[in-house]
Structure formats: C-alpha cells, structure tokens
Design an enzyme around this catalytic site. Sequence first.
Site, PDB file in Angstrom:
ATOM      1  N   GLU A 140       0.862  -1.188   0.000  1.00 32.57           N
ATOM      2  CA  GLU A 140       0.000   0.000   0.000  1.00 32.57           C
ATOM      3  C   GLU A 140       0.891   1.229   0.000  1.00 32.57           C
ATOM      4  O   GLU A 140       1.242   1.759   1.056  1.00 32.57           O
ATOM      5  CB  GLU A 140      -0.928  -0.015   1.209  1.00 32.57           C
ATOM      6  CG  GLU A 140      -1.868  -1.202   1.220  1.00 32.57           C
ATOM      7  CD  GLU A 140      -2.663  -1.341   2.511  1.00 32.57           C
ATOM      8  OE1 GLU A 140      -3.740  -1.959   2.471  1.00 32.57           O
ATOM      9  OE2 GLU A 140      -2.211  -0.832   3.556  1.00 32.57           O
TER      10      GLU A 140
ATOM     11  N   ASP B 294      -0.566   0.157  10.654  1.00 28.80           N
ATOM     12  CA  ASP B 294      -0.305  -1.131  11.292  1.00 28.80           C
ATOM     13  C   ASP B 294       1.058  -1.692  10.908  1.00 28.80           C
ATOM     14  O   ASP B 294       1.501  -2.680  11.499  1.00 28.80           O
ATOM     15  CB  ASP B 294      -1.409  -2.137  10.938  1.00 28.80           C
ATOM     16  CG  ASP B 294      -2.291  -2.464  12.135  1.00 28.80           C
ATOM     17  OD1 ASP B 294      -2.215  -1.727  13.137  1.00 28.80           O
ATOM     18  OD2 ASP B 294      -3.030  -3.445  12.068  1.00 28.80           O
TER      19      ASP B 294
ATOM     20  N   LYS C 212      -7.266  -5.745  11.237  1.00 28.62           N
ATOM     21  CA  LYS C 212      -7.850  -4.409  11.084  1.00 28.62           C
ATOM     22  C   LYS C 212      -8.801  -4.066  12.230  1.00 28.62           C
ATOM     23  O   LYS C 212      -8.914  -2.904  12.621  1.00 28.62           O
ATOM     24  CB  LYS C 212      -8.589  -4.313   9.746  1.00 28.62           C
ATOM     25  CG  LYS C 212      -9.148  -2.928   9.452  1.00 28.62           C
ATOM     26  CD  LYS C 212      -9.841  -2.903   8.104  1.00 28.62           C
ATOM     27  CE  LYS C 212     -10.491  -1.549   7.841  1.00 28.62           C
ATOM     28  NZ  LYS C 212     -11.195  -1.530   6.537  1.00 28.62           N
TER      29      LYS C 212
ATOM     30  N   ASP D 123     -10.609   2.941   4.010  1.00 33.20           N
ATOM     31  CA  ASP D 123      -9.378   2.236   3.672  1.00 33.20           C
ATOM     32  C   ASP D 123      -8.436   3.232   3.007  1.00 33.20           C
ATOM     33  O   ASP D 123      -8.870   4.249   2.445  1.00 33.20           O
ATOM     34  CB  ASP D 123      -9.657   1.071   2.723  1.00 33.20           C
ATOM     35  CG  ASP D 123     -10.232  -0.136   3.453  1.00 33.20           C
ATOM     36  OD1 ASP D 123     -10.153  -0.170   4.696  1.00 33.20           O
ATOM     37  OD2 ASP D 123     -10.766  -1.041   2.776  1.00 33.20           O
TER      38      ASP D 123
ATOM     39  N   ASP E  64     -15.992  -6.375   9.865  1.00 27.28           N
ATOM     40  CA  ASP E  64     -16.966  -5.334   9.557  1.00 27.28           C
ATOM     41  C   ASP E  64     -18.385  -5.907   9.464  1.00 27.28           C
ATOM     42  O   ASP E  64     -19.330  -5.356  10.030  1.00 27.28           O
ATOM     43  CB  ASP E  64     -16.593  -4.615   8.254  1.00 27.28           C
ATOM     44  CG  ASP E  64     -16.040  -5.579   7.207  1.00 27.28           C
ATOM     45  OD1 ASP E  64     -16.307  -6.797   7.314  1.00 27.28           O
ATOM     46  OD2 ASP E  64     -15.354  -5.125   6.288  1.00 27.28           O
TER      47      ASP E  64
END
Length: 752
Positions: A125, A154, A297, A321, A461
């Site tokens: 990412e 993280d 997450k 995100d 989620d």
Amino acid sequence: MRVTREMGEQEELLPLFETKEARFRGVYKLFACTIFGGICLMLVHRLTNIIPADHEQEQEQNRYWGCIVLSMSELAFGLYWIITQSVRWRIVYQTPFKHRLLQRYEEENLPTVDIFVCTADPILEPPCMVINTILSAMAYNYPSNKLCVYLSDDGGSELTFYALYKATIFAKHWLPFCRRRLIHLEPRSPEAYFSDGQNCSTHEYAQEWLFIKKLYEDMKRDIESAVANGKVPDDARNQHNGFSEWNSNTTKQDHHSIVQMMIGGRDGKAVDEDGYELARVVYMAREKRPNYPHHFKAGAMNALIRVSSEISNAPFILNLDCDMYPNNADIIQEILCFFIYEAKGHEIAYVQFPQNYNNITKNDHYANSCLVINKLELGGICGHGAALYCGTGCFHRRESLSGTYLKDFKAKLDIKHTRKEDKRTIHELNEASKALATCTYENGTRWGKEMGLVYGIPVEDIVTGLVISCRGWKSIYYNPLKKAFLGVAPTTLDVALVQMKRWSEGMFQVFFSKYCPFIYGHGKINLGVQMGYCVYLLWAPMSLPTLCYVILPPIFLLRGIPLFPKVTSLWFLPFAYAFLATNAYSLGEALSCGYTTKGWWNLQRMKLIRRTTSFLFGFIDTVTKQLGLSQTNFAITDKVVTEDVQKRYEQEVIDFGSSSNSIVLTILATVALLNLFGLVGGIMWIVIMDLEFKSLSQLMMQIMVSALVVMVNLPVYEALFIRSDKGSIPSSVMFKSIALVSLVCCIAPFIC
C-alpha cells in the site's frame, strides 16, 4: 446561513431525508413466483424421474448417482435463489436534503467528525496512495476546525510517517487551492485531480495550477525516493520530533505504540497559506509484540476509537481504507441529514456507502464494479431496515461502536458531545494516547467482544454491523449519484481472486460461528435482514453445486448418458424456463445498473471462476479452521501495478500469468478443457454410435450446458494455446490440465 425565525420554524417541520421504494416491485414479485414454480417442477421431476423406465438397466445404474448429485446441486441452487430474493423484494433509496440542514443549523453548531484511515504495509500500500486519501479527507467542504483525520499505520513504518509529514506541509497549499480557485473542485485527491488532466484557460489560474502540480510532484518524488531507498532522509529527521520514535530495533511486528499529532492541539494549531485553520492530523501505530494477538484491522480500528476519544471525541466517525479517497466534498453535510434528523436520526448507528473504483474498464472484465450489488442488493437489505457494514466508506455514530444499545442511547439523548478542550500540550496528549494503543490495554476488557469491532472473524466489519443491528440500532445504505468514495480495483486475476477468497472465507466463518444471522439475530432483526446477510455468507458453499454442474455433465456426455429430460418432454420446459428467464432477467438487471452486454458476459465468467476457485478454497479453509487444522490469517491486497500489467488491464486482456498459486490456474484450465473434451466427445459419440441421432434429444441439455461453459471460457483457451505474453497461462499448467482431463476421460467408462 441565518434565516428568519418564521422560516426556521417552517423548515423544522420538513424532514432532512426521505426513503422511497423502487418502482415495479410488484411485477418482479410476480416474475419471481413463476421462477419459484419452475424450480419446484424441476425438483419434482428429479424426485419422480431419476431412473426413467425407458432406459436400459445398465444405463440406469450408471446414471443414478449422477442424477442424485445434480438433484442435490439443483436443490442448493433453488434454496440459495430463495435467499437472494430477500435483497430484491423491497428495494429502497435514500435522499438527504442538504439545503434544509444548512438552513436549520448554523455552521458553528454542526458536530465534529473524526476520519479514520487504515494502512498496513508501505510496500503493498504505497504511502503516496495513502496520503492522497488523507489530503482529500482534509479537503472536505466542512469547517476544518471540526475535522480530525487519523492515520492508523499497522506496519509501524517511518516511511509512512514521513509521507504523512510531507503531506501536512503540502496541505497548506493544496487546501487553499481547492477552496480559493474552484470551490467545487473534484476530485480533491491530488493524484486523481492531476491525472485527469485538469487545467484552466486563464493565465492566472494556469500559473497557480502549474505551481501546485510542481509542489505535488516534488513531494511525490521525495516520498517514492525514500520508499525505494528504504530510509527517511537525514535532513527530514531533524524537522519533526516524531522520527525519534523509530530505532534500529523497530520492526513491523515488534514496536511500541506511537501517537503523533502532526497538526492540531493546544500549542500546535496550524494554518494554511490563506490563514485558515487546518484540520487536525494524527498518526497512530499501535503497539505490536510477537506474543500478543493484534486482531488485524479490527484491532487497529478499536485502537483508533480509543485514541480519538482522548484527542477529539467526535460524535461521528468516518472509516476509510487507505485506497478509498473521498470524491464528494459535500458528503459530510449529506450524511448529517440522516444522523441529526430530529424524528428518526437518533436511531441510526451508521450510514454505509458502496465501494466504487476509478479504474474500471468499459466492460469490467474482472467484474470489480459490483453494480448490481451496489444499486440493487444492498438497497434491498436496507428495505428491511438495515445495511451491511462493508469496512470502508462508512459513517458511524460513536456510541454504536462503543457497545451502547439503542434504548440506552435514547435515555441520554440530552448529553451533547463536543471536542475536548483541555490544557494539555501536544506531548501530553501524545503520551496519554499511547497508553490506549498498547497491546495489553484490552486485557480483561470488553473490547472486541461487546465494545468496538468484533474480534475472531476475518470480516470483522460484517459481524460488527450485525451485532449493532441486534442491539436495536437502525442503519442506512446510501448510494448517491455522485460517488462519495473512489478506490483502486484489482488489475490482475490473481489479486481479484485472492480478495474474493478472503471475503468468502471470512463470511462463511460468520455463518459457522455464534454470529450466524439465523441464530444470533433470531428475534432481534427482521427475517429479511437475516436472509440478506446469508446471500453473501453462503458464497463459499455455493462452489460445490457449481463444481458439480461443470464437471458431471461433460463426463456423462462422453459416455452418451443423459442427465436431463428430453427436449421433446414436457419436463424440459421448467428447466428451460428457469434457465432462460433468470438469465434474461439478469441481463436486463445488469444493463439497467450500467453494465454493457459484454460486461454482463464478463460477469458470468467471473462468477464461474470465483465459484470454482476463490469460493472453493474459502470453503475448504473454513472447514479446516472449524476442525482446528489451521488458523485465521489475513492477506493484504497488493495495490502496486506494473506498466505491462496496466497495459493489459486497459486493453481488457485477462492477466493469468502473474498468479502465484498454480493450483488456481490448473483448476480453471481443467474445467475449461473438460467441458471442451466433453462437448466434442459427446457430439462424436452421437455421430458414431447413434446414426439416427435418436439420443440427440436426450443429450441436448448436456450439450448446451457444456457449450455454455466452453463459450464462457474462451479467454482461458486463448491463454492456454494462443497467447504468449506474460499474462498467459504457463505451459506447465497446460500440461497438468491436459493430463488431468485425459485421466478423467480414461476412467469415465468406469465411473458412469
């Protein structure tokens, strides 16, 4: 924004949002009833005609087990189809009235909003992508002193921290540019804005445009250079005290908690070049130690909830995100219409947006856009009074994430949340917040069970949304015409399949857990909501009947053994009607949602590929986890795209070659070749063994099934035998698949 007292009293009588039901649902319900009748007739035929009387005894014995398996598959398809009707029975759309909100409330009376952005790996990412999401979140058309943007890293990477530091400097120029020159400038992600070739005809604006673009490119070059070198420039370390948090012993999985307020705080207010106050920006890397679970997450989100309550404590939270940047600068005002509407707003826990992407090709060859799901199915669940929490693009009421029941919240509605005003310095706030992000803080608490996001399930989620609904809260699905958030869709087949495998596996684990909607939600939520959840929770097990339907017909076709009624039989009609009607409706539904005809066909291909690979492995992994043979892991989707991959993606050429898991390609190729061999072999059997073509009527449906699978798999054959680029299927996979299919053809006489 002030209005007369009389106008204010009049506006208070008007709702801040309205709910409308989709049209022509009555016609659809009638159509669905006819499909249900066709399914029932198919099952009746299977029960009464598994062994037709006009067949030889040997054939009867051979085809018996094949018909039994297909009957079970058709029963599974029928039951799943019934479940899917829950998301099409009553579809609703929400419309907020932003102008009424702005007339009713002064700007200073609007609530504060915390924005959470999560990232986990600076390689998969890229930090430049992360900061574009941060910058676009800072640029909302909302009072900046009422915004606080949090970045959860993280990966605990100083490279990400460096990128955020550079972004806060660039923000002092970017935000005035958005506000001063184009009040409705979109998108407000610099990368997306400049990539669109945005420009202005006036010389004055062109100069500023070029100046801002140069600043952005310089910042981007500095960040990418640091990532490529794997270290932060020495001169940057002296410009912010936060870099002292890292040392040679800091690793991704072993580091202390880090909280740094980049902008904001009692002695750290920052203004842009126009003198306007900037939104607060906070960096957080929760503590990680090898011997402590970090809950992926969900753990990061719960740490953010605690840290933000110490710093800003906004009553509303936006969860994003890192690759989902805001695309609509006015969306916060629209959302507040749902939350603060006096008549119904206090019942709403969260408002979920669809996941949209800015890199979808015309015909969407990987079926990433999920247009039918976004425009119909999620609105269908909302028609039953709830919405799926999808992990990103969701506005939450803080109380609902803190384990509060709706009835308890109603009892304290008179308590107002405001941003904390204390006299602590930035250093004191940082230190107090660090204690809330340690790996031992949650020990002996209700976090992950009754508070925050739920632990123990990969799709935290989905489960969290279900738990919130079972506490009495309502939720809303909102799909505005102007997309609220845009992300990056997978550009290779393997990344797309890994993503779908992770989702299907996690959701099937929910079905097997105590959070199964039919058990956990019994008596707490509407039956339609329970069924709506199961539409997605049952993705994985639907791989089994699909596999049966693409494997058995071609095998039996090779032997000339029929598994379906004759074309001349009346029993052929329900099979034909159910297939033709559902696919015709599917095509019409897809076209109405924005697909092209080719896009719909690509969707059918990806459904088959997903069910025979991603969903199958998701099913297998879930079963092994339930048996205690493996443990839950989390795979981060790679966001990095090379030039040749991007070229194939834009040309809508399926990229097979980069798959890191050859078994996936082997299954794809084997299924495709088996149906091709079965189709050719079946036709040859009819020509050679049945000169009068009497068996053609009996085998026609099997020929049609195999022919459809062959047509869907044309790109697979091309990648096997024609293409030679890096995105084609490796020759080793081709040889293995041919060997497997040949083996099946050899043993076919012994199994059927």
